[in-house]
Design a protein around this motif. Structure first.
Motif, PDB file in Angstrom:
ATOM      1  N   ALA A 151     -13.052   0.236 -13.710  1.00 27.31           N
ATOM      2  CA  ALA A 151     -11.693   0.720 -13.948  1.00 27.31           C
ATOM      3  C   ALA A 151     -11.405   1.928 -13.061  1.00 27.31           C
ATOM      4  CB  ALA A 151     -11.527   1.093 -15.417  1.00 27.31           C
ATOM      5  N   ASP A 152     -10.125   2.096 -12.707  1.00 24.00           N
ATOM      6  CA  ASP A 152      -9.707   3.215 -11.863  1.00 24.00           C
ATOM      7  C   ASP A 152      -8.243   3.510 -12.159  1.00 24.00           C
ATOM      8  OD1 ASP A 152      -9.781   5.218  -9.942  1.00 24.00           O
ATOM      9  OD2 ASP A 152     -10.806   3.968  -8.464  1.00 24.00           O
ATOM     10  N   THR A 153      -7.653   4.422 -11.367  1.00 26.95           N
ATOM     11  CA  THR A 153      -6.267   4.826 -11.625  1.00 26.95           C
ATOM     12  C   THR A 153      -5.322   4.527 -10.467  1.00 26.95           C
ATOM     13  OG1 THR A 153      -6.770   7.067 -10.846  1.00 26.95           O
ATOM     14  CG2 THR A 153      -6.972   6.648 -13.214  1.00 26.95           C
ATOM     15  N   GLU A 154      -5.828   3.981  -9.355  1.00 28.36           N
ATOM     16  CA  GLU A 154      -4.950   3.658  -8.230  1.00 28.36           C
ATOM     17  C   GLU A 154      -5.580   2.550  -7.392  1.00 28.36           C
ATOM     18  OE1 GLU A 154      -2.345   6.047  -4.853  1.00 28.36           O
ATOM     19  OE2 GLU A 154      -4.383   6.742  -5.283  1.00 28.36           O
ATOM     20  N   PHE A 155      -4.730   1.598  -6.944  1.00 28.99           N
ATOM     21  CA  PHE A 155      -5.201   0.461  -6.147  1.00 28.99           C
ATOM     22  C   PHE A 155      -4.136   0.095  -5.115  1.00 28.99           C
ATOM     23  CE2 PHE A 155      -6.699   0.184 -10.491  1.00 28.99           C
ATOM     24  CZ  PHE A 155      -8.052  -0.108 -10.395  1.00 28.99           C
ATOM     25  N   TRP A 156      -4.594  -0.332  -3.922  1.00 33.35           N
ATOM     26  CA  TRP A 156      -3.708  -0.826  -2.861  1.00 33.35           C
ATOM     27  C   TRP A 156      -4.075  -2.269  -2.539  1.00 33.35           C
ATOM     28  CZ3 TRP A 156       0.421   1.840  -1.102  1.00 33.35           C
ATOM     29  CH2 TRP A 156       0.449   3.228  -1.284  1.00 33.35           C
ATOM     30  N   PHE A 157      -3.047  -3.147  -2.471  1.00 31.12           N
ATOM     31  CA  PHE A 157      -3.271  -4.556  -2.159  1.00 31.12           C
ATOM     32  C   PHE A 157      -2.334  -5.016  -1.044  1.00 31.12           C
ATOM     33  CE2 PHE A 157      -4.396  -4.070  -6.659  1.00 31.12           C
ATOM     34  CZ  PHE A 157      -5.677  -4.601  -6.682  1.00 31.12           C
ATOM     35  N   PRO A 158      -2.647  -4.767   0.229  1.00 32.72           N
ATOM     36  CA  PRO A 158      -1.872  -5.383   1.305  1.00 32.72           C
ATOM     37  C   PRO A 158      -2.261  -6.853   1.428  1.00 32.72           C
ATOM     38  CG  PRO A 158      -3.693  -4.100   2.201  1.00 32.72           C
ATOM     39  CD  PRO A 158      -3.736  -3.899   0.717  1.00 32.72           C
ATOM     40  N   GLY A 159      -1.300  -7.727   1.704  1.00 30.60           N
ATOM     41  CA  GLY A 159      -1.606  -9.151   1.850  1.00 30.60           C
ATOM     42  C   GLY A 159      -1.071 -10.016   0.736  1.00 30.60           C
ATOM     43  N   THR A 160      -0.342  -9.434  -0.214  1.00 37.93           N
ATOM     44  CA  THR A 160       0.270 -10.235  -1.276  1.00 37.93           C
ATOM     45  C   THR A 160       1.598 -10.821  -0.771  1.00 37.93           C
ATOM     46  OG1 THR A 160       1.522  -8.424  -2.252  1.00 37.93           O
ATOM     47  CG2 THR A 160      -0.762  -8.693  -2.972  1.00 37.93           C
ATOM     48  N   SER A 161       2.279 -11.588  -1.629  1.00 33.32           N
ATOM     49  CA  SER A 161       3.517 -12.243  -1.205  1.00 33.32           C
ATOM     50  C   SER A 161       4.393 -12.569  -2.410  1.00 33.32           C
ATOM     51  CB  SER A 161       3.198 -13.529  -0.442  1.00 33.32           C
ATOM     52  OG  SER A 161       4.374 -14.187  -0.039  1.00 33.32           O
ATOM     53  N   THR A 162       5.703 -12.552  -2.180  1.00 27.42           N
ATOM     54  CA  THR A 162       6.657 -13.040  -3.185  1.00 27.42           C
ATOM     55  C   THR A 162       7.401 -14.267  -2.666  1.00 27.42           C
ATOM     56  OG1 THR A 162       8.375 -11.518  -2.370  1.00 27.42           O
ATOM     57  CG2 THR A 162       6.981 -10.746  -4.192  1.00 27.42           C
ATOM     58  N   ALA A 163       6.897 -14.899  -1.609  1.00 27.83           N
ATOM     59  CA  ALA A 163       7.528 -16.076  -1.021  1.00 27.83           C
ATOM     60  C   ALA A 163       7.520 -17.246  -2.008  1.00 27.83           C
ATOM     61  CB  ALA A 163       6.815 -16.465   0.269  1.00 27.83           C
ATOM     62  N   ALA A 164       8.396 -18.218  -1.760  1.00 26.25           N
ATOM     63  CA  ALA A 164       8.573 -19.338  -2.689  1.00 26.25           C
ATOM     64  C   ALA A 164       7.316 -20.188  -2.826  1.00 26.25           C
ATOM     65  CB  ALA A 164       9.742 -20.201  -2.232  1.00 26.25           C
ATOM     66  N   ASP A 165       6.499 -20.246  -1.753  1.00 28.45           N
ATOM     67  CA  ASP A 165       5.305 -21.087  -1.807  1.00 28.45           C
ATOM     68  C   ASP A 165       4.065 -20.350  -2.300  1.00 28.45           C
ATOM     69  OD1 ASP A 165       5.031 -19.457   0.368  1.00 28.45           O
ATOM     70  OD2 ASP A 165       4.600 -21.046   1.817  1.00 28.45           O
ATOM     71  N   ARG A 166       4.248 -19.102  -2.741  1.00 27.10           N
ATOM     72  CA  ARG A 166       3.125 -18.326  -3.258  1.00 27.10           C
ATOM     73  C   ARG A 166       3.336 -17.970  -4.732  1.00 27.10           C
ATOM     74  NH1 ARG A 166       0.169 -15.316   0.784  1.00 27.10           N
ATOM     75  NH2 ARG A 166      -0.541 -13.855  -0.823  1.00 27.10           N
ATOM     76  N   THR A 167       2.244 -17.984  -5.463  1.00 25.97           N
ATOM     77  CA  THR A 167       2.237 -17.539  -6.857  1.00 25.97           C
ATOM     78  C   THR A 167       1.164 -16.468  -6.968  1.00 25.97           C
ATOM     79  OG1 THR A 167       2.851 -19.775  -7.574  1.00 25.97           O
ATOM     80  CG2 THR A 167       2.038 -18.259  -9.269  1.00 25.97           C
ATOM     81  N   ASP A 168       1.576 -15.208  -6.877  1.00 21.00           N
ATOM     82  CA  ASP A 168       0.636 -14.090  -6.858  1.00 21.00           C
ATOM     83  C   ASP A 168       0.750 -13.276  -8.154  1.00 21.00           C
ATOM     84  OD1 ASP A 168       0.273 -15.013  -4.302  1.00 21.00           O
ATOM     85  OD2 ASP A 168       0.378 -13.045  -3.347  1.00 21.00           O
ATOM     86  N   TYR A 169      -0.392 -13.049  -8.771  1.00 21.38           N
ATOM     87  CA  TYR A 169      -0.461 -12.247  -9.989  1.00 21.38           C
ATOM     88  C   TYR A 169      -1.275 -10.976  -9.731  1.00 21.38           C
ATOM     89  CZ  TYR A 169       0.903 -16.374 -12.787  1.00 21.38           C
ATOM     90  OH  TYR A 169       1.561 -17.459 -13.322  1.00 21.38           O
ATOM     91  N   VAL A 170      -0.822  -9.859 -10.318  1.00 25.17           N
ATOM     92  CA  VAL A 170      -1.664  -8.678 -10.430  1.00 25.17           C
ATOM     93  C   VAL A 170      -2.269  -8.702 -11.829  1.00 25.17           C
ATOM     94  CG1 VAL A 170      -1.782  -6.164 -10.409  1.00 25.17           C
ATOM     95  CG2 VAL A 170      -0.229  -7.336  -8.874  1.00 25.17           C
ATOM     96  N   HIS A 171      -3.594  -8.771 -11.901  1.00 29.20           N
ATOM     97  CA  HIS A 171      -4.278  -8.792 -13.185  1.00 29.20           C
ATOM     98  C   HIS A 171      -4.731  -7.378 -13.536  1.00 29.20           C
ATOM     99  CE1 HIS A 171      -4.898 -13.225 -13.948  1.00 29.20           C
ATOM    100  NE2 HIS A 171      -4.453 -13.233 -12.699  1.00 29.20           N
ATOM    101  N   LEU A 172      -4.276  -6.892 -14.685  1.00 32.34           N
ATOM    102  CA  LEU A 172      -4.605  -5.552 -15.162  1.00 32.34           C
ATOM    103  C   LEU A 172      -5.446  -5.676 -16.430  1.00 32.34           C
ATOM    104  CD1 LEU A 172      -1.006  -4.049 -14.864  1.00 32.34           C
ATOM    105  CD2 LEU A 172      -2.838  -3.898 -13.155  1.00 32.34           C
ATOM    106  N   THR A 173      -6.602  -5.021 -16.454  1.00 35.34           N
ATOM    107  CA  THR A 173      -7.497  -5.092 -17.609  1.00 35.34           C
ATOM    108  C   THR A 173      -7.829  -3.680 -18.085  1.00 35.34           C
ATOM    109  OG1 THR A 173      -8.473  -7.111 -16.680  1.00 35.34           O
ATOM    110  CG2 THR A 173      -9.645  -6.062 -18.501  1.00 35.34           C
ATOM    111  N   ASN A 174      -7.610  -3.434 -19.370  1.00 31.99           N
ATOM    112  CA  ASN A 174      -7.834  -2.115 -19.953  1.00 31.99           C
ATOM    113  C   ASN A 174      -9.087  -2.138 -20.830  1.00 31.99           C
ATOM    114  OD1 ASN A 174      -7.752   0.358 -21.228  1.00 31.99           O
ATOM    115  ND2 ASN A 174      -5.810   0.019 -22.280  1.00 31.99           N
TER     116      ASN A 174
END
Length: 486
Positions: A151-174
């Motif tokens: 676990a941490d308090t900050e993350f960077w994710f270059p390379g994601t997408s919101t395009a129509a052919d992509r289904t990208d999730y950010v998974h957050l676990t506490n």
């Protein structure tokens, strides 16, 4: 000496004995002007890891593999386990029996939950857990692998997408007993994207929250950088990037923003490589691009530099940059003055038989790094030494079902990327762990690729191998009773 003073001394002594973080010694008035001695490195006593929900596909088959490398000075007692991330933890998915021996567990279908793992005592130093899922059909079909993270308090994710052919999730676990509050910021080619519900996301205690990126904004962009900021508490975070046609994989967080980045282990048969970079600064930067090949550093023709505008995501197609040889991408900002985060998406295969994986900028191996769930035929270990010739030792553990460990030492020449023919445990049954140890001062960076072919599609997944943080620096402490006197 009064009772209060005696109680304080007893408390300090007990704390040192329990934590192992400080050694109390007799005062020496003749050494007050001496420089402080180097801190000792002691094994950590507790490690927590978080594994995201593996898949929403009914066809998913998931394997969890756990390994703790033998560590000198570790405690003799301890335990480790992976349990569902729920308010009422269910049955453990995995419980390793001994350090030095990998343990495995399995899950099937779309109902497998996110997991919270804890290791204490002898299991804690360098504890590593790999989650690997195979999905044979549908969006994101392929091999999806991720190393469970702290676990941490900050993350960077270059390379994601919101395009129509992509289904990208950010998974957050506490993993904690109190709720965490998280902001998710999105940055596209023109800067920050307007988001509707990206602020103040609550992740309940001992639970996980998958957030679909396309629900945070109306803008459809091919290349997006995600910034996860935790307002209160802490979480584990990983991005699951799924494509309708090109398969999918997990995108781990990039190393912290820096003026120098290494993206290790682009496969030799990569048919397309797309680089995505972002700087959180207002200033622009011209990144110098180099490829560390098996024979030395190469400047890619036509892609000598990449201009990254401040606060905007920039992407470039590098094609088949490796040209049949494995390589690592080296990115450098002039004088290291402007920090950047970066990742590449790698494609293998052709036409309808393509599959994708991601390699973010990563931290060096440091003292030791571990990759688990390896097999003799489906594993590729890639190591690069961008700053000088390096020596490394690679040790293969016994298999999950038996075998004898084996070790080899290798030299990695400066500026090169080498595919290591890693040792295989004799008589190995099941999968095994590979532990990389630095034997010289020159930094090395590494990644491990798992691959298989299913229905003519080259399934694969790549995991960077940063330092496992199995030890902690503990400064020497001298007794100073003056602070206890009234």
């Amino acid at each position: 000496m009064n009772r209060t003073t005696l109680s304080l001394i007893a408390g300090v002594t007990a704390l040192a004995a329990v934590t192992g973080f400080a050694a109390v010694s007799s005062p020496d008035t003749g050494t007050t002007d001496e420089p402080a001695r180097a801190a000792a490195h002691l094994p950590v006593e507790r490690t927590s890891l978080l594994c995201p929900q593996p898949s929403t596909s009914d066809l998913a088959e998931t394997t969890y593999t756990s390994f703790t490398p033998p560590t000198e000075g570790a405690e003799k007692e301890g335990k480790a386990e992976l349990r569902p991330a729920t308010r009422k933890p269910g049955k453990a998915v995995l419980k390793p029996k001994d350090p030095g021996k990998p343990a495995a567990g399995e899950a099937s279908g779309a109902e497998a939950p996110a997991l919270i793992g804890t290791a204490e005592g002898r299991f804690a130093p360098g504890w590593t857990v790999q989650q690997t899922t195979e999905v044979v059909a549908g969006t994101g079909r392929g091999l999806q692998g991720v190393t469970c993270t702290a676990a941490d308090t900050e993350f960077w994710f270059p390379g994601t997408s919101t395009a129509a052919d992509r289904t990208d999730y950010v998974h957050l676990t506490n993993p904690d007993d109190s709720a965490a509050v998280v902001d998710i910021e999105l940055y596209g080619k023109d800067g920050a994207l307007k988001t509707t519900v990206g602020e103040g996301i609550t992740v309940q205690p001992h639970s996980a929250e998958p957030v679909l990126l396309s629900t945070l904004t109306d803008e459809k962009q091919t290349d997006v950088t995600v910034h996860v900021v935790v307002r209160s508490g802490r979480v584990g975070a990983a991005v699951q990037a799924l494509d309708d046609q090109l398969g999918g994989d997990w995108l781990p967080a990039s190393a912290d923003p820096s003026g120098t980045m290494v993206l290790p282990g682009i496969p030799k048969d990569a048919t397309a490589v797309r680089l995505v970079a972002f700087t959180p600064r207002d200033a622009d930067v011209d990144l110098k691009l180099r490829l560390a090949s098996p024979t030395g550093e190469i400047t890619p023709a036509g892609n000598e530099t990449l201009h990254v505008k401040g606060g905007m995501t920039t992407a470039v197609d590098l094609g088949d940059i490796t040209r049949g040889e494995a390589g690592s991408l080296l990115l450098t900002a002039p004088d290291g003055s402007v920090p950047v985060v970066a990742a590449v998406r790698v494609l293998r295969g052709k036409g309808e038989n393509q599959e994708s994986a991601f390699i973010p900028a990563t931290r060096p191996v440091g003292t030791r790094a571990t990759a688990v769930e390896n097999t003799a035929k489906g594993t590729t270990l890639s190591v690069t030494a961008p700053e000088g010739t390096a020596e490394i030792k690679v040790t293969a553990s016994p298999g999950t079902e038996g075998g004898t460990p084996a070790s080899k030492t290798y030299t990695v020449k400066s500026g090169t990327t080498q595919i290591i023919e890693a040792p295989v445990p004799s008589g190995a049954k099941g999968s095994y762990a590979l532990t990389i140890e630095s034997e010289s001062d020159a930094p090395v960076y590494a990644s491990r690729t798992l691959s298989t072919t299913t229905g003519g599609v080259p399934f694969f997944t790549v995991q960077p191998l940063p330092d496992d943080r199995g030890t902690v620096a503990v400064p020497e402490a001298n007794e100073d009773l003056s602070v206890l006197q009234e």
